[in-house]
Design a protein around this motif. Structure first.
Motif, PDB file in Angstrom:
ATOM      1  N   HIS A 294       0.841  -1.194   0.000  1.00  0.00           N
ATOM      2  CA  HIS A 294       0.000   0.000   0.000  1.00  0.00           C
ATOM      3  C   HIS A 294       0.876   1.244   0.000  1.00  0.00           C
ATOM      4  O   HIS A 294       0.643   2.198  -0.756  1.00  0.00           O
ATOM      5  CB  HIS A 294      -0.918  -0.015   1.223  1.00  0.00           C
ATOM      6  CG  HIS A 294      -2.041   0.974   1.145  1.00  0.00           C
ATOM      7  ND1 HIS A 294      -1.859   2.317   1.350  1.00  0.00           N
ATOM      8  CD2 HIS A 294      -3.353   0.809   0.860  1.00  0.00           C
ATOM      9  CE1 HIS A 294      -3.019   2.946   1.213  1.00  0.00           C
ATOM     10  NE2 HIS A 294      -3.947   2.044   0.899  1.00  0.00           N
ATOM     11  N   HIS A 295       1.914   1.211   0.811  1.00  0.00           N
ATOM     12  CA  HIS A 295       2.812   2.354   0.909  1.00  0.00           C
ATOM     13  C   HIS A 295       3.544   2.596  -0.413  1.00  0.00           C
ATOM     14  O   HIS A 295       3.748   3.735  -0.826  1.00  0.00           O
ATOM     15  CB  HIS A 295       3.820   2.139   2.041  1.00  0.00           C
ATOM     16  CG  HIS A 295       4.656   3.345   2.298  1.00  0.00           C
ATOM     17  ND1 HIS A 295       4.152   4.500   2.849  1.00  0.00           N
ATOM     18  CD2 HIS A 295       5.964   3.613   2.028  1.00  0.00           C
ATOM     19  CE1 HIS A 295       5.104   5.417   2.923  1.00  0.00           C
ATOM     20  NE2 HIS A 295       6.218   4.897   2.427  1.00  0.00           N
ATOM     21  N   GLU A 296       3.900   1.512  -1.094  1.00  0.00           N
ATOM     22  CA  GLU A 296       4.559   1.656  -2.404  1.00  0.00           C
ATOM     23  C   GLU A 296       3.626   2.312  -3.417  1.00  0.00           C
ATOM     24  O   GLU A 296       4.027   3.164  -4.194  1.00  0.00           O
ATOM     25  CB  GLU A 296       4.950   0.276  -2.957  1.00  0.00           C
ATOM     26  CG  GLU A 296       6.232  -0.313  -2.372  1.00  0.00           C
ATOM     27  CD  GLU A 296       6.336  -1.811  -2.653  1.00  0.00           C
ATOM     28  OE1 GLU A 296       6.949  -2.502  -1.827  1.00  0.00           O
ATOM     29  OE2 GLU A 296       5.777  -2.277  -3.688  1.00  0.00           O
ATOM     30  N   LEU A 297       2.373   1.853  -3.394  1.00  0.00           N
ATOM     31  CA  LEU A 297       1.426   2.341  -4.403  1.00  0.00           C
ATOM     32  C   LEU A 297       0.923   3.756  -4.102  1.00  0.00           C
ATOM     33  O   LEU A 297       0.658   4.531  -5.007  1.00  0.00           O
ATOM     34  CB  LEU A 297       0.226   1.390  -4.503  1.00  0.00           C
ATOM     35  CG  LEU A 297       0.442   0.097  -5.283  1.00  0.00           C
ATOM     36  CD1 LEU A 297      -0.714  -0.866  -5.031  1.00  0.00           C
ATOM     37  CD2 LEU A 297       0.562   0.372  -6.780  1.00  0.00           C
ATOM     38  N   ARG A 298       0.726   4.039  -2.822  1.00  0.00           N
ATOM     39  CA  ARG A 298       0.210   5.356  -2.438  1.00  0.00           C
ATOM     40  C   ARG A 298       1.035   5.919  -1.288  1.00  0.00           C
ATOM     41  O   ARG A 298       0.593   5.943  -0.140  1.00  0.00           O
ATOM     42  CB  ARG A 298      -1.261   5.244  -2.013  1.00  0.00           C
ATOM     43  CG  ARG A 298      -2.107   4.447  -2.976  1.00  0.00           C
ATOM     44  CD  ARG A 298      -3.556   4.517  -2.566  1.00  0.00           C
ATOM     45  NE  ARG A 298      -4.149   5.780  -3.001  1.00  0.00           N
ATOM     46  CZ  ARG A 298      -5.330   6.233  -2.571  1.00  0.00           C
ATOM     47  NH1 ARG A 298      -6.004   5.571  -1.657  1.00  0.00           N
ATOM     48  NH2 ARG A 298      -5.818   7.364  -3.041  1.00  0.00           N
TER      49      ARG A 298
ATOM     50  N   ARG B 256       1.807   8.716  -0.234  1.00  0.00           N
ATOM     51  CA  ARG B 256       1.406   9.874   0.563  1.00  0.00           C
ATOM     52  C   ARG B 256       0.138   9.652   1.380  1.00  0.00           C
ATOM     53  O   ARG B 256      -0.225  10.489   2.188  1.00  0.00           O
ATOM     54  CB  ARG B 256       1.248  11.101  -0.332  1.00  0.00           C
ATOM     55  CG  ARG B 256       2.589  11.791  -0.622  1.00  0.00           C
ATOM     56  CD  ARG B 256       2.428  12.987  -1.502  1.00  0.00           C
ATOM     57  NE  ARG B 256       1.871  12.635  -2.802  1.00  0.00           N
ATOM     58  CZ  ARG B 256       2.600  12.210  -3.837  1.00  0.00           C
ATOM     59  NH1 ARG B 256       3.913  12.106  -3.711  1.00  0.00           N
ATOM     60  NH2 ARG B 256       2.037  11.883  -4.969  1.00  0.00           N
ATOM     61  N   SER B 257      -0.524   8.531   1.154  1.00  0.00           N
ATOM     62  CA  SER B 257      -1.733   8.352   1.976  1.00  0.00           C
ATOM     63  C   SER B 257      -1.502   7.332   3.083  1.00  0.00           C
ATOM     64  O   SER B 257      -0.733   6.373   2.927  1.00  0.00           O
ATOM     65  CB  SER B 257      -2.933   7.946   1.109  1.00  0.00           C
ATOM     66  OG  SER B 257      -2.527   7.375  -0.083  1.00  0.00           O
TER      67      SER B 257
ATOM     68  N   ALA C 223      -3.567  -2.557  -6.520  1.00  0.00           N
ATOM     69  CA  ALA C 223      -3.503  -1.763  -7.756  1.00  0.00           C
ATOM     70  C   ALA C 223      -4.878  -1.722  -8.414  1.00  0.00           C
ATOM     71  O   ALA C 223      -5.347  -0.668  -8.849  1.00  0.00           O
ATOM     72  CB  ALA C 223      -2.462  -2.345  -8.710  1.00  0.00           C
TER      73      ALA C 223
ATOM     74  N   TYR D 199      -7.287   0.562  -6.457  1.00  0.00           N
ATOM     75  CA  TYR D 199      -7.039   1.995  -6.608  1.00  0.00           C
ATOM     76  C   TYR D 199      -6.922   2.404  -8.082  1.00  0.00           C
ATOM     77  O   TYR D 199      -6.488   3.505  -8.390  1.00  0.00           O
ATOM     78  CB  TYR D 199      -5.775   2.390  -5.841  1.00  0.00           C
ATOM     79  CG  TYR D 199      -5.953   2.315  -4.338  1.00  0.00           C
ATOM     80  CD1 TYR D 199      -6.920   3.100  -3.702  1.00  0.00           C
ATOM     81  CD2 TYR D 199      -5.173   1.472  -3.564  1.00  0.00           C
ATOM     82  CE1 TYR D 199      -7.096   3.024  -2.324  1.00  0.00           C
ATOM     83  CE2 TYR D 199      -5.349   1.396  -2.187  1.00  0.00           C
ATOM     84  CZ  TYR D 199      -6.315   2.186  -1.579  1.00  0.00           C
ATOM     85  OH  TYR D 199      -6.488   2.110  -0.219  1.00  0.00           O
TER      86      TYR D 199
ATOM     87  N   LYS E 202      -4.859   1.553 -10.402  1.00  0.00           N
ATOM     88  CA  LYS E 202      -3.499   1.859 -10.852  1.00  0.00           C
ATOM     89  C   LYS E 202      -3.066   0.731 -11.784  1.00  0.00           C
ATOM     90  O   LYS E 202      -3.579  -0.380 -11.687  1.00  0.00           O
ATOM     91  CB  LYS E 202      -2.554   1.915  -9.649  1.00  0.00           C
ATOM     92  CG  LYS E 202      -2.995   2.911  -8.605  1.00  0.00           C
ATOM     93  CD  LYS E 202      -1.830   3.726  -8.127  1.00  0.00           C
ATOM     94  CE  LYS E 202      -2.318   4.885  -7.281  1.00  0.00           C
ATOM     95  NZ  LYS E 202      -1.385   5.982  -7.218  1.00  0.00           N
TER      96      LYS E 202
END
Ligand SMILES: [Zn+2]
Length: 230
Positions: free
Chosen positions: A15-19, A21-22, A73, A76, A78
């Motif tokens: 999750h941190h890799e994909l987003r 900043r959230s 992915a 979200y 992506k």
């Protein structure tokens, strides 16, 4: 073997890799007994619920990371990383996995040579509902199966030799109302309950009791009307 906590950690990292900043939402991961290799993700009330097929319980970490990536992915919207997609696909299609899936299906009784589960309706659940509604659950369920061909001349029949109720595949369609299918199955259940017997020399298939009991079906007229137009 991966624990669900370990899996949750993989999901948080992904999750941190994909987003980046959230913040990572609260996460719950569980292994689930799907009939096939299947994985799902849902975001509900700000919580992420992940279900991973229990067939993947022993999968190596890179496979679990690939699953985490693919599911997140997709959720979200992506792009799915090609390498992850390929690693996952390769792993699932290996002989080892398909054998395992096959064995599990057999153990769970989902695999049937002839199938009660159609595209629109499951004959076993139709039988069970009717059994409860009209027979106090007293009838033993025979083999329930859709006919192999789309026969129109024979709506359904009970085959005593194989103890099977066979229903024409024509009715396995979302445009066929459930009560129509129920009527056909109900009729065959009456054959199960009232075995054909000889009266004098005449073979009596639909005896007076049979016909009286058929009238108890709640939507008899509607069903007959629908069948007339078939
Ligand atoms: Zn009949």
């Amino acid at each position: 073997m991966a624990t669900t906590e370990h899996l949750a950690q993989l999901f948080r990292e992904t999750h941190h890799e994909l987003r980046p900043r959230s913040p990572v939402p609260e996460l719950r991961v569980e292994f689930f007994g799907f009939a096939n290799v299947n994985n799902t993700i849902r975001l509900r009330d700000g919580r992420l619920l992940v279900r991973i097929s229990d067939l993947l319980e022993g999968a190596p970490e890179y496979v679990l990371r690939a699953i985490a990536h693919i599911l997140l992915a997709k959720m979200y919207r992506k792009p799915v990383d090609r390498d992850h997609a390929m690693r996952y696909r390769r792993y699932v299609s290996t002989q080892h996995m398909s054998t395992k899936a096959h064995l599990v299906r057999q153990m769970r009784g989902r695999k049937r040579i002839i199938s009660a589960r159609g595209h629109a309706y499951d004959l076993e659940s139709v039988f069970d509902d009717l059994n409860g509604q009209y027979f106090f659950g007293l009838l033993a369920r025979p083999q329930m199966t859709w006919s192999s061909e789309r026969a129109r001349n024979r709506l359904g029949h009970y085959d005593p030799a194989h103890n099977a109720i066979v229903v024409s595949r024509v009715f396995d369609h979302p445009r066929v109302p459930r009560y129509v299918l129920e009527y056909i199955v109900y009729h065959e259940m009456l054959h199960l309950k009232h075995p054909v017997r000889l009266r004098g020399s005449r073979r009596c298939v639909h005896s007076a009791e049979f016909q009286a009991e058929e009238k108890l079906f709640s939507r008899l007229e509607d069903a007959k009307e629908f069948l007339k137009c078939l």
